[in-house]
Design a protein around this motif. Sequence first.
Motif, PDB file in Angstrom:
ATOM      1  N   LEU B  99       0.837  -1.199   0.000  1.00 46.48           N
ATOM      2  CA  LEU B  99       0.000   0.000   0.000  1.00 46.48           C
ATOM      3  C   LEU B  99       0.864   1.238   0.000  1.00 46.48           C
ATOM      4  O   LEU B  99       2.007   1.219   0.456  1.00 46.48           O
ATOM      5  CB  LEU B  99      -0.925   0.016   1.219  1.00 46.48           C
ATOM      6  CG  LEU B  99      -0.278  -0.067   2.606  1.00 46.48           C
ATOM      7  CD1 LEU B  99       0.208   1.292   3.094  1.00 46.48           C
ATOM      8  CD2 LEU B  99      -1.266  -0.647   3.602  1.00 46.48           C
ATOM      9  N   GLN B 100       0.323   2.302  -0.562  1.00 42.91           N
ATOM     10  CA  GLN B 100       0.983   3.605  -0.454  1.00 42.91           C
ATOM     11  C   GLN B 100      -0.014   4.610   0.117  1.00 42.91           C
ATOM     12  O   GLN B 100      -0.027   4.857   1.308  1.00 42.91           O
ATOM     13  CB  GLN B 100       1.560   4.041  -1.802  1.00 42.91           C
ATOM     14  CG  GLN B 100       2.781   3.186  -2.194  1.00 42.91           C
ATOM     15  CD  GLN B 100       3.426   3.627  -3.478  1.00 42.91           C
ATOM     16  OE1 GLN B 100       3.358   4.774  -3.885  1.00 42.91           O
ATOM     17  NE2 GLN B 100       4.093   2.689  -4.156  1.00 42.91           N
ATOM     18  N   CYS B 101      -0.884   5.142  -0.761  1.00 42.15           N
ATOM     19  CA  CYS B 101      -1.849   6.099  -0.213  1.00 42.15           C
ATOM     20  C   CYS B 101      -2.886   5.384   0.645  1.00 42.15           C
ATOM     21  O   CYS B 101      -3.523   5.980   1.496  1.00 42.15           O
ATOM     22  CB  CYS B 101      -2.523   6.901  -1.315  1.00 42.15           C
ATOM     23  SG  CYS B 101      -3.876   6.046  -2.132  1.00 42.15           S
ATOM     24  N   GLY B 102      -3.081   4.110   0.399  1.00 44.23           N
ATOM     25  CA  GLY B 102      -3.966   3.310   1.238  1.00 44.23           C
ATOM     26  C   GLY B 102      -5.437   3.386   0.887  1.00 44.23           C
ATOM     27  O   GLY B 102      -6.256   2.743   1.521  1.00 44.23           O
ATOM     28  N   TYR B 103      -5.771   4.159  -0.126  1.00 42.94           N
ATOM     29  CA  TYR B 103      -7.194   4.368  -0.402  1.00 42.94           C
ATOM     30  C   TYR B 103      -7.827   3.154  -1.077  1.00 42.94           C
ATOM     31  O   TYR B 103      -8.999   2.859  -0.851  1.00 42.94           O
ATOM     32  CB  TYR B 103      -7.378   5.612  -1.280  1.00 42.94           C
ATOM     33  CG  TYR B 103      -8.752   6.206  -1.165  1.00 42.94           C
ATOM     34  CD1 TYR B 103      -9.092   6.973  -0.044  1.00 42.94           C
ATOM     35  CD2 TYR B 103      -9.707   6.002  -2.139  1.00 42.94           C
ATOM     36  CE1 TYR B 103     -10.358   7.513   0.077  1.00 42.94           C
ATOM     37  CE2 TYR B 103     -10.972   6.550  -2.020  1.00 42.94           C
ATOM     38  CZ  TYR B 103     -11.301   7.302  -0.916  1.00 42.94           C
ATOM     39  OH  TYR B 103     -12.551   7.846  -0.789  1.00 42.94           O
ATOM     40  N   CYS B 104      -7.059   2.442  -1.876  1.00 43.94           N
ATOM     41  CA  CYS B 104      -7.591   1.241  -2.515  1.00 43.94           C
ATOM     42  C   CYS B 104      -7.524   0.048  -1.577  1.00 43.94           C
ATOM     43  O   CYS B 104      -8.102  -0.997  -1.857  1.00 43.94           O
ATOM     44  CB  CYS B 104      -6.798   0.908  -3.782  1.00 43.94           C
ATOM     45  SG  CYS B 104      -5.120   0.327  -3.432  1.00 43.94           S
ATOM     46  N   THR B 105      -6.744   0.194  -0.498  1.00 41.91           N
ATOM     47  CA  THR B 105      -6.348  -0.963   0.312  1.00 41.91           C
ATOM     48  C   THR B 105      -7.519  -1.725   0.938  1.00 41.91           C
ATOM     49  O   THR B 105      -7.556  -2.960   0.850  1.00 41.91           O
ATOM     50  CB  THR B 105      -5.336  -0.514   1.388  1.00 41.91           C
ATOM     51  OG1 THR B 105      -4.340   0.295   0.762  1.00 41.91           O
ATOM     52  CG2 THR B 105      -4.680  -1.706   2.051  1.00 41.91           C
ATOM     53  N   CYS B 136      -5.586   0.241  -8.353  1.00 44.26           N
ATOM     54  CA  CYS B 136      -4.611   0.914  -7.497  1.00 44.26           C
ATOM     55  C   CYS B 136      -3.768   1.798  -8.386  1.00 44.26           C
ATOM     56  O   CYS B 136      -3.216   1.332  -9.373  1.00 44.26           O
ATOM     57  CB  CYS B 136      -3.720  -0.090  -6.773  1.00 44.26           C
ATOM     58  SG  CYS B 136      -2.431   0.761  -5.822  1.00 44.26           S
ATOM     59  N   ARG B 137      -3.682   3.053  -8.043  1.00 48.42           N
ATOM     60  CA  ARG B 137      -2.914   3.975  -8.853  1.00 48.42           C
ATOM     61  C   ARG B 137      -1.492   4.143  -8.335  1.00 48.42           C
ATOM     62  O   ARG B 137      -0.641   4.687  -9.016  1.00 48.42           O
ATOM     63  CB  ARG B 137      -3.624   5.343  -8.859  1.00 48.42           C
ATOM     64  CG  ARG B 137      -3.012   6.376  -9.777  1.00 48.42           C
ATOM     65  CD  ARG B 137      -2.954   5.907 -11.218  1.00 48.42           C
ATOM     66  NE  ARG B 137      -2.981   7.018 -12.158  1.00 48.42           N
ATOM     67  CZ  ARG B 137      -2.849   6.862 -13.463  1.00 48.42           C
ATOM     68  NH1 ARG B 137      -2.668   5.647 -13.977  1.00 48.42           N
ATOM     69  NH2 ARG B 137      -2.906   7.898 -14.272  1.00 48.42           N
ATOM     70  N   CYS B 138      -1.249   3.708  -7.105  1.00 47.17           N
ATOM     71  CA  CYS B 138       0.046   4.007  -6.486  1.00 47.17           C
ATOM     72  C   CYS B 138       1.098   2.929  -6.689  1.00 47.17           C
ATOM     73  O   CYS B 138       2.250   3.231  -6.953  1.00 47.17           O
ATOM     74  CB  CYS B 138      -0.115   4.197  -4.984  1.00 47.17           C
ATOM     75  SG  CYS B 138      -1.181   5.551  -4.505  1.00 47.17           S
ATOM     76  N   THR B 139       0.720   1.674  -6.484  1.00 49.79           N
ATOM     77  CA  THR B 139       1.750   0.654  -6.259  1.00 49.79           C
ATOM     78  C   THR B 139       2.230  -0.068  -7.503  1.00 49.79           C
ATOM     79  O   THR B 139       3.257  -0.737  -7.453  1.00 49.79           O
ATOM     80  CB  THR B 139       1.216  -0.454  -5.338  1.00 49.79           C
ATOM     81  OG1 THR B 139       0.107  -1.086  -6.006  1.00 49.79           O
ATOM     82  CG2 THR B 139       0.745   0.097  -4.010  1.00 49.79           C
TER      83      THR B 139
ATOM     84  N   VAL C 195      -7.296   7.584  -6.591  1.00 48.98           N
ATOM     85  CA  VAL C 195      -8.549   6.848  -6.397  1.00 48.98           C
ATOM     86  C   VAL C 195      -9.508   7.628  -5.484  1.00 48.98           C
ATOM     87  O   VAL C 195     -10.716   7.463  -5.560  1.00 48.98           O
ATOM     88  CB  VAL C 195      -8.259   5.421  -5.876  1.00 48.98           C
ATOM     89  CG1 VAL C 195      -9.547   4.634  -5.693  1.00 48.98           C
ATOM     90  CG2 VAL C 195      -7.364   4.683  -6.873  1.00 48.98           C
TER      91      VAL C 195
END
Lengths: 289, 174, 753
Positions: B99-105, B136-139, C195
Motif C-alpha cells: 500500500l501507499q496512499c492506502g485508499y484502494c487498500t 490501485c494507482r500508487c503501487t 482513487v
Amino acid sequence: MLYFEPNFVDEALVLLDRFGPDARVLAGGTRLRFALHPGDEAEKIALVNVKRISDMRGIQRAGAFLRVGALATAAALTADEQARTFAPLLVRAAESLGAVQLRNVATVGGNICSGDPASDLSAALLAYDARCEVASSQEQSRIVAIEQLLSKRAPILASGELLVAVEIPIGEHRCAYEKVMTRRAFEMALVAVAARCRLEGDTLNDVHIALAGAGETPLRAAGAEAWLRGRRLDEATATEAGRVAAVHDAKPVTDHRAGAEYRRHLVSVLTQRALLSMSSSPTSARSNL
Amino acid sequence: MMQPVNLMVNGTPYELLVHPSRSLLQVLRDDLHLTGTKEGCGTGYCGACTVLVEDAAVNACLYFAVDADHRHVRTIEAMRAPDGSPQALPAAFIECSGLQCGYCTPGMIMSAAALLASDPSPAEDDVRSALSGNICRCTGYQSIVASVMLAAARMAQHERQTQPEPSPRSRSRA
Amino acid sequence: MSAIIGTARTRADAAAKATGQAVYTADLAFERAASGVVLRSPHPFARIRAIDVARAQGMPGVVAVVFSGNTPRKPFDFSIKDQHLFPQEYVRYKGEPVAAVAAETEAQAHAAAAAIDVKYEALEPVMTIDDALRDGAQLVHPRWKAYEKSATRFMRGNVCGRNRIRRGDVEKAFERAHVVIDSSFELSHGIPGYVEPRSAAARKEPDGGLTVWCGSQSPYGNREELAEFFDLDVERVRFVNQFVGGAFGGKILMAVEWFVAALALNCERTVRMIWSRHEDGLHVFPRHGGRASFRTGAAQDGTLLGMRASFAFDTGAYLGYGSGTALIATMLASAPYRIPALDLEAKLVYTHKQVAGPVRAPGGPEATYCKELHIDEVARALSVDPLELRLKNAWVDGDESPTGQKLTSVSARETLQKSAAAIGWGEKLPPNRGRGLSCSWWFSSCGRSEAKVEVRSDGSVHVVSGNPEIGTGSAAGALPILVADHLGIDPSQVRLTLADTATRTYDGGVHGSTATFSAGQAVEAAALDVRRQLLASAEESLEARVDDIELSGGFARVRGFPDHAVAFANLAEAAGGTITGEGGAREIEDPEFDPELVQSHDFAAWMAPSFTTSAAEVDVDPQTGCVKVLKIVTAQDAGFAINPTGVVGQIEGGAVQGLGYGLTEELQFDESGIVNTGLKDYLLPTAVDAPAIEAIIVESPSSEGPHGMKGVGEPPVTTPAGAIGNAIRDAVGAVPHKTPMTPERVWRAINAI
Ligand SMILES: Cc1cc2nc3c(=O)[nH]c(=O)nc-3n(C[C@H](O)[C@H](O)[C@H](O)COP(=O)(O)OP(=O)(O)OC[C@H]3O[C@@H](n4cnc5c(N)ncnc54)[C@H](O)[C@@H]3O)c2cc1C
Ligand code: FES
Ligand code: FES
C-alpha cells in the motif's frame, strides 16, 4: 419512491402493470443504479425487487433445454456444473464479464434487458439461439427468440413485461469466445465473437456466430453462418467466413471507444479465430492475446 | 418510503430504516459510520468500496442496501483479530508494502479475502484476475500481489499447524 | 553508514491504512455540517448573460449561495492572472463552476443549485490546437492584453506562452549529417487518476479565521493563496490535512477548497463537500495533451549532430501549469544526449478544455515518449543498435546540459546498461515479441520546509512536519527513519504529526520530487538539534563528556557502561517537560547555466539531476493490435535511497502509470466538451495489465541532497511509455506516434492506415 418485493411472477406483473412506465425492475441493480437519477427519487418511481421470485432463479435442465433463471448471476453460471456442461459458451462469456465483484451481482436478465450492444452474455445467448420466457399481465407467458428480443435497442422489453428465464437448447457442440478490449481486463468488449458449431469429421454443422460490439445491437452473423454450412473447417474457410461476417453481417459504428473500420476488422479476425479454435479444442475463450 | 432492513455487519446486527435508492456503501459509511470502506468512483469501476456479502465480494456502491436485508456483510473493519492486531491479509500488506496512499487498500484486502476463502493457494495470475476490479494507482500492483501470496502462504501454514495431529496408527503406516 | 538509513522499512502509516482506520477527508465526522454543491457550466464556451440566485437563496434548507456577485472578483493563477473563482463574463470549459450552494442536506443543495437561473449564450468553442491556431480563430481570452502577467510572457492569438533553448547552428548540423530524421507525435490528455476524489470542509472561526480540512499536496501554499484571495489574516487560516488517497499532482492546485471556503465565509456553519468521481472529473487538472515534431541529424557512426524539436501543448481554458510543462519539455527534448546544435521550443495554446495541471512529472512522459521513439528512429535509419546509439551519445560527467549547466554525478549510461542487461537486450525473441529502451533525466528541487522534533516527558519522540503524506511515503516512510537514526531509536517508535498549519512548521508540499529532499533536511536538522540538547542535558546528569555518551533505545548511555544511563523521559522531565528541536531545509543555490542559450526560460538550471532508463518487453498481436507488456525494468538513479522500499514503490507505481499513459489512458473531448469524466471509459491499468516490474536502484550521489539523495517521485513515470513504444516497433516493425497506443492505433500503424 415506492419499493416492493413480490414473491411471485404474477405479483410482480400486477405491480408492473399498476405503475407502468414508473416501475423499475430491480435485479442485480448494477445498471439500474445509474438509471435512477436524483430527480427520479421522487415518490413516483416504484422499485420492484424481484429477488424473492423463485421462478426466476436457478439453473436446471428442463427437457431439451437448460433453463437459466433471469436472476442467475454471472458468477452462478461460472460455478454451475450443468451450465459448464451444457452451456460452456455462456460460461466463457460470463467469465469475461466485468470483474469478480460485478459477476457476483450482475444477472443474465439484467444483462439482456440493459440492451448493450457489446454485452457479453447476450452475445453468447444469441449464438445459442436461446429462447426467452417473457411474462406480462396481458399474456401470462410467451416464448420469444433471443434474436427477436435483441433486434432492437434498449428498452428491450415493453413496460409491464418481465423476463423470467432463458432456455438454452442442449446438444453436443463446440464453442469459442473471443473478446478484444483496450485494456486487458474489466472492460466491455470493443468486439466479441461468440461461436458454436458441431463438427462431423471436419465438416461444419449447425454453425452459430454472434457478434458483440459490431452494431447498434448484438448481431447474428447470418451471412457467415450460411456460407459456412456444410463446409470443411480449415484455415481458408475460417478466413473467408471472417471476411463474410465483417463485410456482410457487421454493422459497426464509430464511437469514442473505437472506429467502425477497426471494429469491422476485429469481426473478421475474431470470427476466424473462433472457428479455428473450435477445430482444435471443444471449448475455448480468449481475451486480447 | 423507508424500508426496514436487517443487516448483520461484521457480526453485529443492525435494524435500519433505509430509503430504497440508497446503496450499501452509503449505509455503511453514513449511517453506520464504518468509514473504512471507501468510495472511489461510485460506479463499480474502481473497487475501493468492495465488501463481502455472504462471503462474495461486491461493489458496495452498486449494491442496493435493501438487497442486503437479512444478509451478512463483512468490511475491512472485520479484518482485525480480537486483540486489535491485523489479521493475516492486512499484516501481509503492511509487511510487503502493498500500500501507499492506502485508499484502494480496504477494497483490495476484501477482494483478496474472498479469493483466499475460495482458493487458499492461488497462482500469481489468479491473484491478478481476482483483483482486476480493484484499481490501485500508487503501487503498480506488484507489492499487492506479493502481499496476497504471502498471506496465502501464512494462512496455509497456520492451517497445517492447527490441524489435529495425525493419529499414531496412520503415522506408523507411513 | 548507519544501520537504519538506507534499509528497507515498514512505513509508519501502514497498519492504520491496512485495517481501515486511516482517516481521509471524506471520513471526517462533523456535527451539523451543511452540504455544499457546485453548479457547473454545461457548455464548453458561453457568454453569461445573467445569473439570478434569488430563488435558490429562498429554497428550503439553503444556508449560503456564492457566485460572481458576492465573492472577490480578483483574478488569480500563475504567470498570467487569467482565472476567477467564478467566471465574470464567459464560461470557458464544460464543468466550469458558476456558483455554489450550501444547504442542510445534499438533496436540498442540489435542488437549490438547480434553481439558480443562469442565462447562457452558447458560443462556438475552440476544442483543438488546430482550431485555436487557425487564422481568425475565436480567442479563448479576447481581453488577455489587459491581464496582469509576468513581463516576459509571450502571447499572440491563442498562444499564451513560448520558451526556447538554442545552441549551435542546427541547419548546418543537418547539412553535415549522414541522415536527417523527422518524426511527429500526438499526445493525449491524461488524468492524475488518484482513487480518492477530492473533498474538503471549512468553518469560520470566532476570531475571524477559517479552518479548512482537506487532502492537499500543498496545505501551506494553499493556505497563503486562500488567505490572500479572501483577504484573511493568513495566521488565522488553518489547513488541517488528512490522509490523501493519492494525488499525483492533481491536489496541488486548490479546487474543492475554494468552494467550501467561499461558502463557509458566507454562513455560520461547517460546510463540507465530497465530490463524486464525475464532478472530480469535470474539475480535473489533466496532464497536457498536444503535439510535437522532431528533426535530428546524425553522422554515419551514430554521433548526434543537431536536433530541432517543437511542442505545442493544449493548456485548456486557463494557463494552469502550462508554463512548467512547457519549460520541462524543452529541457527533456534532447536529453540526456550530447547534441551540439539544438533548437528546442515549446508553446502553450488556450482551448475550451479543462485547465491542464502539474500531473506527476509534468511534461515528462510527454516529451520522453516522443524523444525516445524518435531516437530509435534515428538508430534504425543508421542501422545502429538503439542501446549503442544511446550509450554513444549519453552525457557523462563534465558534459553540458542543453542550457549549459556543467553536469556532475551523471548516471545515464549506468541506468541504460543495467536496465538493458536486466531485460535481456540482444537475446533472441520469438516472433511478435520486442524490447525497447527509453532514457531520460529529471531534477530534484528543494523548497522551504520546517520541522520540529520533540522528546516528551513520557519518553516518546514526535516529529512535526508540514509535509503532507499523499501516499508516496515521503513523510510516513522516510521521516521516521531520519529521526530514528540520530536518536538511536527504532523508526516505529517515532510518532508523526503532519501538515497541520497550526503547528507552524511550514512546508512547500509534495511536488516536483521535492518532498523527502526538503522535509527530510528539515526533520534531520531538527533531530540533530534535539540530539544536541539530549546530549548536553545527559552530560550533566551522567557526569560524563558528550563524546562518551551515545543514544540508544530511548536512553543516553555512557559508552562501554550501558547501565550508566538516563532515560529520554527523565531528560525531558528535567528540561521542563519537552525537549524541542527545530530545523529547516537549507537554501540550495541553483546550479549555473548559460543565459545566452535560453529565451523566456525560467527553469534552465536543474538541481541534483537524476537519470532513469526503462526497458520493456512486449508481445504484440499483429492482427488485432493488442499489446501485452511482459516486463518493465526501470533503473533509476536515486542518489542515495534513504528508504529503498519507498523508492521501489515509486518505481513500480511509476511503471504502471507510464504503461497507462502509453497504452490505455486518454481523456476525450468532443465539440461539447469533456467526454469521459468517470473510470468506465478512462481506462486506468488493472492488475492484469500490469507486468512484472524490476526496480533497479542506482546510487550516484548528488552533492546537494541529504545523504546525496536525488528526487525519486517523478522520474519513473517518464520513461515506460517510450520503452513500450520502442518495444512495439521492435516486435512488429511499426508503432503509433500517438498516445495512448491503443490496439486500434497499433493495428493502424502496422497497416499504415
Ligand atoms: C463496472 C461494470 C462493468 C461491467 N462490465 C461488463 C462487461 O464486461 N460485459 C457486459 O456484458 N456487461 C458489463 N457491464 C454491464 C452489465 O451487463 C450489467 O451491469 C449487468 O449484467 C446488469 O445486470 P443487473 O442484474 O445488475 O441488472 P439491473 O441493473 O438490475 O437491471 C438492468 C436493467 O434491466 C432491467 N431488468 C433487469 N432484470 C430484468 C428482468 N428480469 N425483466 C425485466 N427487466 C429487467 C432493469 O429494470 C434495468 O433497466 C458492466 C457494468 C458495470 C457497472
Ligand atoms: S466506489 Fe464502488 S467501485 Fe468505485
Ligand atoms: S495505494 Fe493508493 S491507490 Fe492503491
